[in-house]
Design a protein around this motif. Structure first.
Motif, PDB file in Angstrom:
ATOM      1  N   VAL A   1      -3.866  34.497  60.533  1.00  0.00           N
ATOM      2  CA  VAL A   1      -2.503  34.075  60.159  1.00  0.00           C
ATOM      3  C   VAL A   1      -2.304  32.580  60.384  1.00  0.00           C
ATOM      4  O   VAL A   1      -3.115  31.910  61.046  1.00  0.00           O
ATOM      5  CB  VAL A   1      -1.436  34.844  60.988  1.00  0.00           C
ATOM      6  CG1 VAL A   1      -1.460  36.321  60.682  1.00  0.00           C
ATOM      7  CG2 VAL A   1      -1.614  34.580  62.478  1.00  0.00           C
ATOM      8  N   GLN A   2      -1.216  32.091  59.850  1.00  0.00           N
ATOM      9  CA  GLN A   2      -0.743  30.741  60.161  1.00  0.00           C
ATOM     10  C   GLN A   2       0.739  30.848  60.513  1.00  0.00           C
ATOM     11  O   GLN A   2       1.453  31.721  60.009  1.00  0.00           O
ATOM     12  CB  GLN A   2      -0.953  29.804  58.950  1.00  0.00           C
ATOM     13  CG  GLN A   2      -0.443  28.385  59.150  1.00  0.00           C
ATOM     14  CD  GLN A   2      -1.080  27.659  60.347  1.00  0.00           C
ATOM     15  OE1 GLN A   2      -0.913  28.056  61.511  1.00  0.00           O
ATOM     16  NE2 GLN A   2      -1.795  26.590  60.059  1.00  0.00           N
ATOM     17  N   ILE A   3       1.166  29.962  61.369  1.00  0.00           N
ATOM     18  CA  ILE A   3       2.561  29.927  61.820  1.00  0.00           C
ATOM     19  C   ILE A   3       3.163  28.599  61.383  1.00  0.00           C
ATOM     20  O   ILE A   3       2.525  27.550  61.523  1.00  0.00           O
ATOM     21  CB  ILE A   3       2.658  29.986  63.363  1.00  0.00           C
ATOM     22  CG1 ILE A   3       1.796  31.107  63.926  1.00  0.00           C
ATOM     23  CG2 ILE A   3       4.102  30.091  63.831  1.00  0.00           C
ATOM     24  CD1 ILE A   3       2.216  32.461  63.533  1.00  0.00           C
ATOM     25  N   SER A   4       4.378  28.645  60.904  1.00  0.00           N
ATOM     26  CA  SER A   4       5.069  27.392  60.578  1.00  0.00           C
ATOM     27  C   SER A   4       6.554  27.565  60.872  1.00  0.00           C
ATOM     28  O   SER A   4       7.067  28.691  60.856  1.00  0.00           O
ATOM     29  CB  SER A   4       4.843  27.028  59.114  1.00  0.00           C
ATOM     30  OG  SER A   4       5.232  28.099  58.284  1.00  0.00           O
ATOM     31  N   PRO A   5       7.243  26.451  61.150  1.00  0.00           N
ATOM     32  CA  PRO A   5       8.677  26.556  61.423  1.00  0.00           C
ATOM     33  C   PRO A   5       9.422  27.153  60.225  1.00  0.00           C
ATOM     34  O   PRO A   5       9.013  26.986  59.078  1.00  0.00           O
ATOM     35  CB  PRO A   5       9.106  25.107  61.672  1.00  0.00           C
ATOM     36  CG  PRO A   5       7.851  24.409  62.076  1.00  0.00           C
ATOM     37  CD  PRO A   5       6.759  25.072  61.307  1.00  0.00           C
ATOM     38  N   SER A   6      10.503  27.840  60.510  1.00  0.00           N
ATOM     39  CA  SER A   6      11.251  28.515  59.442  1.00  0.00           C
ATOM     40  C   SER A   6      12.741  28.438  59.760  1.00  0.00           C
ATOM     41  O   SER A   6      13.134  28.250  60.914  1.00  0.00           O
ATOM     42  CB  SER A   6      10.797  29.972  59.361  1.00  0.00           C
ATOM     43  OG  SER A   6      11.701  30.737  58.613  1.00  0.00           O
TER      44      SER A   6
ATOM     45  N   LEU B   1      10.143  35.628  61.949  1.00  0.00           N
ATOM     46  CA  LEU B   1      10.674  36.206  63.182  1.00  0.00           C
ATOM     47  C   LEU B   1      10.789  35.098  64.225  1.00  0.00           C
ATOM     48  O   LEU B   1      10.335  33.976  63.980  1.00  0.00           O
ATOM     49  CB  LEU B   1       9.808  37.355  63.687  1.00  0.00           C
ATOM     50  CG  LEU B   1       8.388  37.080  64.206  1.00  0.00           C
ATOM     51  CD1 LEU B   1       7.832  38.381  64.782  1.00  0.00           C
ATOM     52  CD2 LEU B   1       7.450  36.560  63.178  1.00  0.00           C
ATOM     53  N   ARG B   2      11.407  35.399  65.325  1.00  0.00           N
ATOM     54  CA  ARG B   2      11.558  34.382  66.360  1.00  0.00           C
ATOM     55  C   ARG B   2      10.311  34.293  67.219  1.00  0.00           C
ATOM     56  O   ARG B   2       9.617  35.294  67.430  1.00  0.00           O
ATOM     57  CB  ARG B   2      12.758  34.700  67.260  1.00  0.00           C
ATOM     58  CG  ARG B   2      14.079  34.543  66.567  1.00  0.00           C
ATOM     59  CD  ARG B   2      15.218  34.823  67.530  1.00  0.00           C
ATOM     60  NE  ARG B   2      16.457  35.021  66.833  1.00  0.00           N
ATOM     61  CZ  ARG B   2      17.254  34.046  66.407  1.00  0.00           C
ATOM     62  NH1 ARG B   2      16.910  32.778  66.646  1.00  0.00           N
ATOM     63  NH2 ARG B   2      18.359  34.302  65.776  1.00  0.00           N
TER      64      ARG B   2
ATOM     65  N   GLY C   1      12.214  30.563  70.972  1.00  0.00           N
ATOM     66  CA  GLY C   1      13.396  31.084  70.283  1.00  0.00           C
ATOM     67  C   GLY C   1      13.531  30.634  68.840  1.00  0.00           C
ATOM     68  O   GLY C   1      14.401  31.125  68.119  1.00  0.00           O
ATOM     69  N   ASP C   2      12.690  29.700  68.409  1.00  0.00           N
ATOM     70  CA  ASP C   2      12.746  29.230  67.021  1.00  0.00           C
ATOM     71  C   ASP C   2      12.353  30.346  66.057  1.00  0.00           C
ATOM     72  O   ASP C   2      11.513  31.197  66.367  1.00  0.00           O
ATOM     73  CB  ASP C   2      11.746  28.079  66.802  1.00  0.00           C
ATOM     74  CG  ASP C   2      12.307  26.743  67.276  1.00  0.00           C
ATOM     75  OD1 ASP C   2      13.477  26.709  67.715  1.00  0.00           O
ATOM     76  OD2 ASP C   2      11.555  25.746  67.210  1.00  0.00           O
ATOM     77  N   TRP C   3      12.929  30.307  64.872  1.00  0.00           N
ATOM     78  CA  TRP C   3      12.418  31.142  63.784  1.00  0.00           C
ATOM     79  C   TRP C   3      11.108  30.539  63.303  1.00  0.00           C
ATOM     80  O   TRP C   3      10.993  29.310  63.147  1.00  0.00           O
ATOM     81  CB  TRP C   3      13.393  31.168  62.612  1.00  0.00           C
ATOM     82  CG  TRP C   3      14.511  32.133  62.791  1.00  0.00           C
ATOM     83  CD1 TRP C   3      15.732  31.886  63.328  1.00  0.00           C
ATOM     84  CD2 TRP C   3      14.506  33.522  62.442  1.00  0.00           C
ATOM     85  NE1 TRP C   3      16.497  33.016  63.344  1.00  0.00           N
ATOM     86  CE2 TRP C   3      15.766  34.045  62.795  1.00  0.00           C
ATOM     87  CE3 TRP C   3      13.552  34.372  61.877  1.00  0.00           C
ATOM     88  CZ2 TRP C   3      16.110  35.383  62.597  1.00  0.00           C
ATOM     89  CZ3 TRP C   3      13.896  35.704  61.663  1.00  0.00           C
ATOM     90  CH2 TRP C   3      15.163  36.199  62.033  1.00  0.00           C
ATOM     91  N   VAL C   4      10.114  31.387  63.097  1.00  0.00           N
ATOM     92  CA  VAL C   4       8.846  30.906  62.545  1.00  0.00           C
ATOM     93  C   VAL C   4       8.435  31.803  61.379  1.00  0.00           C
ATOM     94  O   VAL C   4       8.795  32.981  61.329  1.00  0.00           O
ATOM     95  CB  VAL C   4       7.698  30.892  63.590  1.00  0.00           C
ATOM     96  CG1 VAL C   4       7.946  29.850  64.653  1.00  0.00           C
ATOM     97  CG2 VAL C   4       7.493  32.272  64.205  1.00  0.00           C
TER      98      VAL C   4
ATOM     99  N   GLY D   1      14.819  30.999  59.007  1.00  0.00           N
ATOM    100  CA  GLY D   1      15.366  32.341  59.174  1.00  0.00           C
ATOM    101  C   GLY D   1      14.548  33.315  58.357  1.00  0.00           C
ATOM    102  O   GLY D   1      13.435  33.011  57.937  1.00  0.00           O
ATOM    103  N   PRO D   2      15.104  34.497  58.133  1.00  0.00           N
ATOM    104  CA  PRO D   2      14.359  35.521  57.395  1.00  0.00           C
ATOM    105  C   PRO D   2      13.888  35.017  56.032  1.00  0.00           C
ATOM    106  O   PRO D   2      14.567  34.218  55.385  1.00  0.00           O
ATOM    107  CB  PRO D   2      15.379  36.652  57.238  1.00  0.00           C
ATOM    108  CG  PRO D   2      16.327  36.456  58.363  1.00  0.00           C
ATOM    109  CD  PRO D   2      16.415  34.988  58.589  1.00  0.00           C
TER     110      PRO D   2
END
Lengths: 947, 72
Positions: free
Chosen positions: A916-921, A870-871, A856-859, A923-924
């Motif tokens: 791609v890479q994913i990191s915590p965010s 996005l979540r 459910g985190d924004w990433v 929000g938009p």
């Protein structure tokens, strides 16, 4: 007009070829062995009373209403569960039967609320009908039964209600969910008088359950227990029209049930040859967009994209289109403009757009959304077999023994066909799934794949070569088929190629991440398991080696002899409703209708003679080439009918640059879609409910689309194209789409037999439909290939240039979800958002943990092309190293991430492989915020009186 | 379209498919594919790129573009 009648035979048809003759109520009848007495009676026009039986599900024998008497047999057997026998003499109406039936009905009615006048099913209730049929005049037990009226209605589903007080516990809904849909969401809970239909556990309601809202239960319900909310609100329809769904490439037939010009409900049509009476949540229920408040009904123009829209008359809008396009051609040359046909529009409309561009614009800058989905199918299969289409009809799956699903998730993207496939799997067919994700088919209710090959995205061609290696080197080649039907030299070259060590399962296992044993096992099963059928989707085509992989699939089918009969074949699952048709209609820049290259002088000459225009013999720009040319400054004007290229095409920033560089973008659509944010003219389109025409589905089936209401925008899409053509100085004269089809048939060898008259008579036909096949061609390549000998092509695996590395270590792949459709322009404007109101990123627990991402985190999702947020949802459906999302929501803009890489032969984008890479965010992203603000500004409309 | 690198990459992709084929002459097949599916301005651009040295074009693709040029 009246309701289209459909006969319920009570039980499914028998497939036996053995005839059985019996006598029912004095009438002799011959039916196939295995037919129920109930069905045989209905065949003669004798309707045996029934409640728990319906011909979409197997007989159950619970209601005890359909009893009959059989000479020489004791008792009163149920006619639904008793098969016919030679010489059997049956009576359906005797004093004893009448008494029993009345007694049964008394029991039902004693426990049924008698609110018939205010009941939604009033006039369409089988319980009511049966009370009449058995002559029920009194209920000895009174009317004060339990009635369950205090039980709460379940109104959680946005489209239908469940009212337990009306339930007679016939189990038709439970059986439809199991047998027709294959979801197994419903059950009967409790015992005896407390028996109740339940969507899963006690705590569940329909919305929280496994129910996928296909509507099969509602369709099967004989009372008002399961009723469409639209029916409850509006009332019973008074007429219906058979038409074709405008969602996916399955092309389901529906009855649009109407009251005046108001659509009451869409009901799947039993005689529809693609869907055989089944439906999914989109076609059955998600048609509310047609009346959505955001639908644009008036033409609009503006000078530049930073201005608000201004409503104008049709004349002003069309004049603006023509004057701008003429100005651009005068300034920048004949090739400076072009257009895109819509795979959501009809064949006739698509044909007209390409005709307008070739004849009116004087160039071949026409393309269609198949460019970004199945263009590799067209080219690949034409090279192997000689035709640019799948080989089978959907019915064929019922005779498959081994089903191979590659890069497709039919449960979500082609749900009605998936249900038919699952039915065959439950009956014993074996299953091989080749997909990076653990899709629903890998393991779900009563289905488990024999082999799941969870390959690394981008290694399709390698895996298929390894399957072929196993088949060839282990002596599993169907020599007789290859010898009879295939080019021998091509086969020998190919066999030598796939036999090389680099194509062995052991070598391919290292690069694909798939166990060599699984590859070998799958190959052996496909080659030796009986009728082998391959179904594939965009997970095959949307790669830099999309065409190569299609060819590799064709090679596998040929080497095993799995072509040219029922149960086998190569079957592309087409995305949009009319992708096949838009390709057939000459939407590609290099070819005219029927896949004939534009450089063919003689063929082109026939069109020139008919259209009265000299046509360009050079291929035009494909969609990605149009974008490049726009940025370069040589392409200035674009007419887009029914496609949202900004949201659906890859590398959004690149598309934005291209559209911004054009001087006149004309969008014809139902809504101000994302592309319209960069448009100068907006022409309001019509829905499939508002026009006549045809769609061609994934099995080459040409199905009628029938107008059921007046276009709310004032014109059908084909009429708008006619107006543009006239204003461009290229007038076309058609009074009805049937005349357009007549022209298509005249000009296209595979369509020469097609006419609206034939479609009225046959319901639908599959092309080729011509003098050789007057009623169409369900299975192609019987006794030989269209091109002559089948062509084995060398399918060398070449890794994509899109590489993972330290900056972008994960691979993103994209796809669809059941409740949403493509860019979501239609489904986002329906109650389907209840199930999916935002795109989410699927990520494996291992990858999530490494990055500190919780469910459910924004990433933030970064690629070389762009970033979005996005979540996240953490799931083992994706393998470690792979992430997945959908592209249904413009707020996410998943295609900001995807790149310009494309298929070598067709330029079909490589949507399925992005590093791609994913990191915590938090929000938009800034880009999303800026884009949202721009979109909002762009959609301003000045409300002024039409000129 | 001015992005020559993209055209070079696309042409090389075509080349990598046709080079291993046994039943066609690869250079001719590459040239035919480009002629059948590329818009004239894309073909002109790749020919111009060849005229400027043809950087990045694989050898058979270079030959194919040369052949396109000769037949243009």
């Amino acid at each position: 007009m009246s309701l289209v009648p459909e006969i319920d035979y009570g039980t499914p048809a028998s497939r036996s070829a053995e005839p059985v003759t019996l006598t029912i109520d004095g009438q002799q009848i011959t039916v196939p062995a295995g037919t129920s007495i109930m069905r045989a009676a209905m065949d003669t026009g004798i309707q045996v009373p029934k409640l728990c039986a319906t011909d979409s599900v197997e007989a159950f024998g619970s209601c005890r209403l359909c009893l009959v008497e059989i000479a020489g047999r004791a008792g009163t057997p149920a006619s639904c569960t008793t098969p016919v026998a030679p010489g059997m003499v049956v009576s359906t109406q005797t004093e004893r039967l009448k008494q029993i039936r009345k007694g049964v009905m008394e029991l039902y009615i004693s426990d049924h609320p008698l609110d018939c006048l205010t009941c939604a099913a009033n006039g369409d209730c089988e319980l009511q009908d049966m009370a009449g049929a058995v002559g029920l005049r009194e209920v000895r037990y009174g009317y004060d039964g339990e009635s369950h009226t205090k039980q709460e209605k379940d109104e959680s589903n946005p489209y239908f209600t469940f009212d337990p007080s009306k339930c007679i516990v016939c189990s038709r809904c439970v059986r439809a969910c199991e047998e027709v849909q294959g979801t197994f969401a419903l059950t009967i809970q409790g015992r005896g008088f407390d028996s109740k239909v339940s969507p899963g556990a006690l705590a569940d309601d329909f919305l929280s359950s496994e129910c996928v809202s296909c509507g099969a239960c509602v369709q099967a319900c004989p009372t008002a227990t399961l009723s469409e909310k639209s029916l409850i609100e509006i009332g019973q329809p008074e007429h219906s029209v058979v038409t074709t769904c405008a969602y996916c490439g399955v092309g389901c037939s529906f009855k649009a049930e109407m009251r005046g010009e108001e659509l009451v409900r869409m009901v799947p049509y039993k005689d529809g040859k693609a869907n055989r009476g089944h439906s999914c949540v989109k076609g059955r229920f998600a048609w509310g967009y047609a009346n959505h408040k955001e639908r644009i009904l008036k033409p609009m123009i503006r000078e530049s994209i930073d201005q608000p829209w201004r409503e104008v008359s049709w004349e002003v809008a069309i004049d603006r289109v023509a004057s701008e396009f003429k100005r651009l051609q005068a300034k920048d040359g004949r090739l400076a403009i072009g257009g895109i046909t819509s795979s959501r529009c009809t064949n006739e409309e698509t044909y007209l757009v390409q005709k307008l561009i070739r004849g009116g614009f004087g160039n071949n800058n026409v393309d269609t959304c198949a460019r970004v989905c199945h263009s590799p199918t067209g080219f690949g299969l034409s090279q192997a077999f000689g035709t640019s289409a799948g080989t089978q009809d959907f019915d064929s799956v019922e005779q498959s023994d081994v089903i191979v699903v590659i890069g497709a998730n039919p449960t979500d993207a082609h749900p009605v066909f998936a249900s038919r496939m699952k039915k065959r799997l439950r009956a014993g067919a074996r299953l091989i799934v080749i997909d990076p994700r653990r899709t629903d088919l890998v393991r779900s209710a009563h289905i488990e794949a024999d082999y799941h090959l969870p390959l690394r995205p981008g290694t399709n061609a390698a895996i298929l070569n390894a399957l072929a290696h196993t088949i060839v080197t282990e002596g599993l080649t169907n020599e007789a088929f290859v010898r009879a039907f295939c080019d021998r030299d091509a086969f020998e070259y190919w066999a030598e190629f796939v036999s090389r060590p680099e194509n062995s399962p052991e070598a391919v296992g290292l690069l694909s991440g798939v166990s060599p044993d699984a590859i070998r096992g799958a190959a052996r099963l496909y080659a030796t398991g009986g009728n082998g059928a391959i179904y594939y989707g965009l997970g095959v085509t949307e790669h830099s080696q999309g065409t190569t992989t299609v060819m590799a699939i064709a090679n596998l089918a040929m080497v095993t002899g799995n072509l040219g009969r029922k149960g086998v074949g190569v079957n592309p699952l087409r995305g949009q409703n009319n992708v096949q048709g838009s390709c057939d209609m000459g939407s590609f820049p290099h070819e005219l209708t029927g896949y004939r290259h534009i450089s063919d002088d003689a063929m082109r000459g026939t069109f020139e003679a008919l259209w009265g225009r000299k046509l360009d013999g050079e291929p035009g720009l494909r969609i990605p080439n149009m974008f490049d040319a726009a940025i370069e400054g040589t392409f200035k004007g674009l007419y887009v009918q029914g496609e949202d290229i900004l949201q659906s095409d890859p590398n959004t920033a690149h598309v934005v640059r291209a559209l911004s560089a054009m001087e006149c973008v004309v969008v014809q659509d139902l809504f101000l879609n994302e592309t319209a944010n960069y448009a100068h003219v907006f022409l309001p389109g019509s829905t499939f409910l508002e026009k006549d025409g045809t769609f061609t589905n994934a099995e080459r089936r040409i199905n009628r689309v029938r107008k059921v209401m007046t276009p709310k925008n004032g014109k059908a899409d084909w009429e708008i194209t006619l107006d543009i053509a006239k204003a461009m100085g290229f007038p076309m004269h058609y009074d009805h789409p049937s005349q357009i089809m007549d022209e298509i048939a005249k000009m296209t060898p595979t369509f020469t037999g097609v006419s609206y008259e034939l479609l009225e008579k046959e319901g639908s036909v599959q092309w080729p439909c011509n003098e050789k096949a007057p009623l169409g061609t369900p299975v192609m390549h019987i006794g030989g290939f269209v091109r002559g000998k089948g062509n084995f092509l060398i399918t060398e695996y070449i890794p994509t240039d899109e590489k993972t590395g330290p900056r972008f270590p994960l691979l993103l792949t994209t796809g669809r979800i059941l409740s949403q459709y493509n860019v979501g322009a239609q489904t986002r404007r329906t109650e389907n958002v209840v199930w999916h109101d935002e795109d989410v990123l699927e990520i494996h627990p291992h990858d999530a943990e490494q990055r500190g991402v919780r469910d459910g985190d924004w990433v933030r999702l970064d690629s070389r092309a762009g970033s979005t947020s996005l979540r996240a949802t953490i799931t083992e459906r994706v393998a470690p190293g792979v992430v997945y999302t959908t592209f249904h929501h413009p707020e996410t803009q998943a295609n900001v991430i995807t790149t310009d890489y494309s298929d070598w032969a067709t330029n079909c984008p490589e949507y399925k492989v992005t590093a791609v890479q994913i990191s915590p965010s938090n929000g938009p992203s800034d880009w999303q915020r800026e884009y949202g603000e721009q979109a909002e500004r762009s959609r301003r409309i000045l409300k002024v009186a039409a000129e | 379209m001015s992005d020559d690198n993209k055209l070079v990459m696309m042409a090389n992709q075509i080349g990598r498919f046709y080079v291993p084929q046994k039943q066609v002459e690869p250079v001719g097949a590459i040239a035919t594919h480009i002629r059948k599916f590329w818009d004239p301005r894309m073909r002109a651009a790749i020919i111009t790129h060849l005229d400027h040295g043809g950087a990045g074009l694989d050898p058979p693709v270079r030959e194919a573009v040369q052949r396109l040029k000769e037949r243009a």
